[in-house]
Design an enzyme around this catalytic site. Structure first.
Site, PDB file in Angstrom:
ATOM      1  N   LEU A  41      -8.093   7.833   1.750  1.00  0.00           N
ATOM      2  CA  LEU A  41      -7.625   9.209   1.961  1.00  0.00           C
ATOM      3  C   LEU A  41      -6.468   9.237   2.957  1.00  0.00           C
ATOM      4  O   LEU A  41      -5.558  10.053   2.833  1.00  0.00           O
ATOM      5  CB  LEU A  41      -8.768  10.096   2.466  1.00  0.00           C
ATOM      6  CG  LEU A  41     -10.052  10.144   1.628  1.00  0.00           C
ATOM      7  CD1 LEU A  41     -10.956  11.265   2.117  1.00  0.00           C
ATOM      8  CD2 LEU A  41      -9.772  10.298   0.149  1.00  0.00           C
ATOM      9  N   GLN A  42      -6.490   8.342   3.922  1.00  0.00           N
ATOM     10  CA  GLN A  42      -5.461   8.345   4.970  1.00  0.00           C
ATOM     11  C   GLN A  42      -4.059   8.137   4.433  1.00  0.00           C
ATOM     12  O   GLN A  42      -3.090   8.600   5.004  1.00  0.00           O
ATOM     13  CB  GLN A  42      -5.723   7.210   5.968  1.00  0.00           C
ATOM     14  CG  GLN A  42      -7.039   7.305   6.646  1.00  0.00           C
ATOM     15  CD  GLN A  42      -7.430   5.995   7.275  1.00  0.00           C
ATOM     16  OE1 GLN A  42      -7.074   5.713   8.405  1.00  0.00           O
ATOM     17  NE2 GLN A  42      -8.166   5.170   6.559  1.00  0.00           N
ATOM     18  N   ARG A  43      -3.933   7.375   3.369  1.00  0.00           N
ATOM     19  CA  ARG A  43      -2.586   7.028   2.929  1.00  0.00           C
ATOM     20  C   ARG A  43      -2.156   7.792   1.699  1.00  0.00           C
ATOM     21  O   ARG A  43      -0.970   7.764   1.349  1.00  0.00           O
ATOM     22  CB  ARG A  43      -2.463   5.527   2.699  1.00  0.00           C
ATOM     23  CG  ARG A  43      -3.221   4.999   1.498  1.00  0.00           C
ATOM     24  CD  ARG A  43      -3.090   3.491   1.397  1.00  0.00           C
ATOM     25  NE  ARG A  43      -3.532   3.013   0.104  1.00  0.00           N
ATOM     26  CZ  ARG A  43      -3.791   1.752  -0.189  1.00  0.00           C
ATOM     27  NH1 ARG A  43      -3.649   0.821   0.753  1.00  0.00           N
ATOM     28  NH2 ARG A  43      -4.170   1.393  -1.387  1.00  0.00           N
ATOM     29  N   GLY A  82      -5.804  -0.074   9.817  1.00  0.00           N
ATOM     30  CA  GLY A  82      -4.992  -0.756  10.813  1.00  0.00           C
ATOM     31  C   GLY A  82      -5.506  -2.168  10.994  1.00  0.00           C
ATOM     32  O   GLY A  82      -6.526  -2.392  11.623  1.00  0.00           O
ATOM     33  N   ARG A  83      -4.787  -3.110  10.376  1.00  0.00           N
ATOM     34  CA  ARG A  83      -5.257  -4.487  10.369  1.00  0.00           C
ATOM     35  C   ARG A  83      -5.006  -5.158  11.721  1.00  0.00           C
ATOM     36  O   ARG A  83      -5.919  -5.671  12.362  1.00  0.00           O
ATOM     37  CB  ARG A  83      -4.514  -5.231   9.268  1.00  0.00           C
ATOM     38  CG  ARG A  83      -4.938  -6.655   9.037  1.00  0.00           C
ATOM     39  CD  ARG A  83      -4.160  -7.201   7.853  1.00  0.00           C
ATOM     40  NE  ARG A  83      -4.519  -6.473   6.632  1.00  0.00           N
ATOM     41  CZ  ARG A  83      -5.588  -6.752   5.893  1.00  0.00           C
ATOM     42  NH1 ARG A  83      -6.398  -7.734   6.237  1.00  0.00           N
ATOM     43  NH2 ARG A  83      -5.834  -6.058   4.809  1.00  0.00           N
ATOM     44  N   GLY A 121       0.819  -1.210   0.000  1.00  0.00           N
ATOM     45  CA  GLY A 121       0.000   0.000   0.000  1.00  0.00           C
ATOM     46  C   GLY A 121       0.853   1.261   0.000  1.00  0.00           C
ATOM     47  O   GLY A 121       1.881   1.318   0.666  1.00  0.00           O
ATOM     48  N   THR A 160       5.218   2.034   6.097  1.00  0.00           N
ATOM     49  CA  THR A 160       3.868   1.560   6.347  1.00  0.00           C
ATOM     50  C   THR A 160       3.133   2.578   7.185  1.00  0.00           C
ATOM     51  O   THR A 160       3.657   3.063   8.184  1.00  0.00           O
ATOM     52  CB  THR A 160       3.813   0.198   7.071  1.00  0.00           C
ATOM     53  OG1 THR A 160       2.487   0.010   7.583  1.00  0.00           O
ATOM     54  CG2 THR A 160       4.774   0.128   8.235  1.00  0.00           C
ATOM     55  N   ILE A 161       1.928   2.901   6.778  1.00  0.00           N
ATOM     56  CA  ILE A 161       1.126   3.802   7.606  1.00  0.00           C
ATOM     57  C   ILE A 161       0.652   3.085   8.863  1.00  0.00           C
ATOM     58  O   ILE A 161       0.286   3.721   9.836  1.00  0.00           O
ATOM     59  CB  ILE A 161      -0.090   4.386   6.848  1.00  0.00           C
ATOM     60  CG1 ILE A 161      -1.076   3.296   6.439  1.00  0.00           C
ATOM     61  CG2 ILE A 161       0.363   5.194   5.638  1.00  0.00           C
ATOM     62  CD1 ILE A 161      -2.434   3.852   6.041  1.00  0.00           C
ATOM     63  N   ASP A 162       0.676   1.740   8.842  1.00  0.00           N
ATOM     64  CA  ASP A 162       0.227   0.981  10.008  1.00  0.00           C
ATOM     65  C   ASP A 162       1.229   1.039  11.152  1.00  0.00           C
ATOM     66  O   ASP A 162       0.899   0.733  12.287  1.00  0.00           O
ATOM     67  CB  ASP A 162      -0.004  -0.489   9.636  1.00  0.00           C
ATOM     68  CG  ASP A 162      -1.223  -0.669   8.754  1.00  0.00           C
ATOM     69  OD1 ASP A 162      -2.020   0.280   8.653  1.00  0.00           O
ATOM     70  OD2 ASP A 162      -1.368  -1.752   8.166  1.00  0.00           O
TER      71      ASP A 162
END
Lengths: 408, 408
Positions: free
Chosen positions: B299-301, B184-185, B16, B139-141
């Site tokens: 939109l977050q990423r 957020g998985r 992603g 990673t945004i996570d």
């Protein structure tokens, strides 16, 4: 000579917030201080509800600095309401207004709020209560009659354009079908603003569906199929308010039930159902696997940090002009933004409230393409200045391809 | 003395996109130009898929200006893939790499991509093909092992904080229950970042649910009821990956079906279903009428125009350091960001790829409150610097209430 009606100013906000609605309140508060017949400036909390409940704050005891800080903050600093006053409600409002010697009433809002101003004004006349009541426009939907555009729209349009710029990049990186559901009950302006995200020739949104045209699912699927065949991806903007040919909102059709607010409007926002329905139609109808949808929801109208500078200035001016119309011209009505020439200047006029109240302006035909699935150059020219300056712009790598060795 | 292995550099992006992933690619491209043993710098299009297909662009034929422009653009400028190479896939990659004399491979990605680097590296060794392969984190996570935080997280966290700042204002103006569903998985960092929106003591999010704690619907409803009784509103942040006590993601439980990507991950994003389910639970369980949910989605990423300046700088440095480790130290591994002291400096280390590949870092216990419905001061101190400078701040009116006349 200015109007010598002495008394207090009352300002309030109604309906959905916008990123610049506080600019108009601050415009009223700062401009009204310049007139000696104004004894105090009150702000009602939660719109007309705050008048009934007598919940006022005294804005003459606010610092200029803090007013400016609040002006730069999205959403309604005086808080809002969905109440729609009837005759009895208005009589209760007058009692409170009379008790506090309120003689100037400024209400910042959209179609429903302008109708509130109209009713209040009629009631005041019927009750022989001398009151100047002026409606100050705001709506991210951009759907007020008499206005070239409405304060709030430019900033929300900027958010939508920035969002779709990112969506274009994301959907190019990992190809698929993407649907962004944009606010807009009856007017497609905000959804159409997604077109401002197009920089490169193959950029999306490739398809834009607005409530001004019937939404026919078969045509929709044919459109998506064609774009997907051509680009290997498809980016779509859809108004939450799209309706089928018999006028039923697609979301009502899907959910099989409706939730309404006190103005009798069907609830469209705050649910991802429409995007999910359309995604499923594409998966089932076209067999495309990677289909995603986002519903931009409340972020569009209240996101912290995205204001169009032009929109902010105009929202401020609309508030200032409302006070000036009341003080210098001693008249009621609705402030309207006119655009004398396309490229670009504005003028503020006071128009009869009846021309605005409860009415909805739609996208004119010359803004929508013949197929009903996109916008025209006229719309782009109309919309671009409203988004303000320094709109962030995407960039692509343009390095040349390396000649293949194995796969010649 | 630097490594004298002569050959080409290949850089690619997997998984992603993030708002700053291009910074790392540009860091690699610009730093690698400083080493004379580098004959060319190629970028593979669509990650490992582009290697198989021999789709390379020649980044030595890019201008510095355009590289800098792309660095400021969100999403993957080299495009991305979800392919997860197995042994046979890697052998095809080697054939292409050998044909093009590629000796340095830099792959910018998350857990899955780091596992790809690990497999490629093993295959290279087994095939006696001399290759430096280095994983560059993104990673945004924020869920990569060995890293204090990951490039991409700070910018996405900034978006989430700005979004919830607006949501707070909106939900205060028209009171109700609001649920924002955040990506957020397995890791709750990004959802937890919503807490940075709290400026005033009664600001939301009042409740934050992360995948690190079981989600029990009865507890959730009790929490919402308590906050709603206290404030007359409730703002909630929820990770898309929340699961019930038996480990079933809530979204699977709702939909009754699952869609998986090629890495076997259940699809969580690109649907508003989870937010809608939770909204309905509150409406049905607590009888609250105004309940809204937004799913922040892509939109977050990839939102255009919101980068944390600190995040951007670190993503750039991570790319530069990857090249330096390969050239000066002649070794493989994964670049990791360490934070020697809490407030605030970073250090880049090369760690064994096995420590990162395919593993998931979770929120440490001291970041989550005892009730499992919020974050701690430790988390706020950890997260705040990552969002970068000049975070926009909301302001409230602080004018005094006017004494009531009629409703004394």
């Amino acid at each position: 000579m200015s109007n010598r009606l002495e008394g207090k100013v009352l300002v309030a906000q109604g309906g959905g917030p916008t990123p610049v609605i506080n600019q108009s309140v601050v415009g009223v508060a700062l401009e009204a201080r310049k007139f000696s017949q104004v004894t105090s400036i009150y702000g009602a909390l939660h719109g007309v509800r705050g008048i009934i409940d007598e919940n006022f704050i005294d804005l003459t005891r606010e610092t200029t600095h803090n007013l400016e800080q609040v002006a730069g903050t999205p959403s309604s600093g005086l808080l809002s309401t969905r109440d729609k006053p009837d005759e009895e409600y208005c009589q209760r409002m007058f009692k409170v207004m009379q008790a506090h010697d309120i003689r100037y009433f400024f209400y910042v809002g959209g179609n429903d709020s302008s109708d509130t101003v109209r009713i209040v004004n009629e009631q005041a006349k019927a009750a022989n209560y001398e009151l100047r009541a002026i409606h100050i426009p705001k709506t991210i939907d951009n759907d007020l009659e008499e206005n070239d555009h409405c304060p709030g729209f430019g900033s929300a349009a900027r958010f939508v354009a920035q969002a779709f710029t990112g969506v274009n990049l994301d959907n190019r990186a990992l190809k698929g079908v993407y649907i962004g559901v944009v606010m807009g009950r009856h007017a497609g302006f905000l959804t159409a603003a997604s077109a401002l995200a197009q920089k490169y020739v193959d950029d999306g949104p490739h398809l834009i569906y607005m409530p001004e045209r019937h939404f026919i699912i078969e045509n929709f699927l044919a459109d998506v199929d064609r774009v997907y065949q051509q680009h290997g991806l498809c980016t779509i903007a859809v108004s939450e308010g799209i309706s089928d040919p018999d006028g039923t909102p697609m979301i009502v059709k899907l959910l099989g039930k409706e939730e309404r607010d006190s103005h009798g409007n069907v609830q469209l926002s705050g649910t991802g159902a429409l995007g999910d329905l359309l995604s499923n139609s594409i998966r089932d109808g076209l067999g495309i696997k990677r289909v995603r949808s986002d519903t931009f929801g409340y972020l569009q109208r209240s996101f912290m940090g995205i204001q169009s500078d032009r929109d902010a200035r105009e929202a401020r001016e609309a508030g200032e002009k409302a006070v000036q119309f009341a003080m210098w011209d001693n008249c009621d009505g609705s402030v309207a933004i006119k655009r004398p020439v396309l490229d670009y200047s504005v003028d503020y006029q006071l128009v009869p409230i009846e021309n605005v109240a409860g009415k909805t302006r739609h996208m004119p035909d010359n803004f929508i393409n013949a197929e009903g699935n996109g916008v025209t150059q006229d719309f782009l020219s109309y919309c671009r200045p409203l988004l303000g300056s320094n709109l962030p712009e995407p960039h692509r790598l343009r390095a040349p391809m390396v000649p293949k060795i194995l796969h010649k």
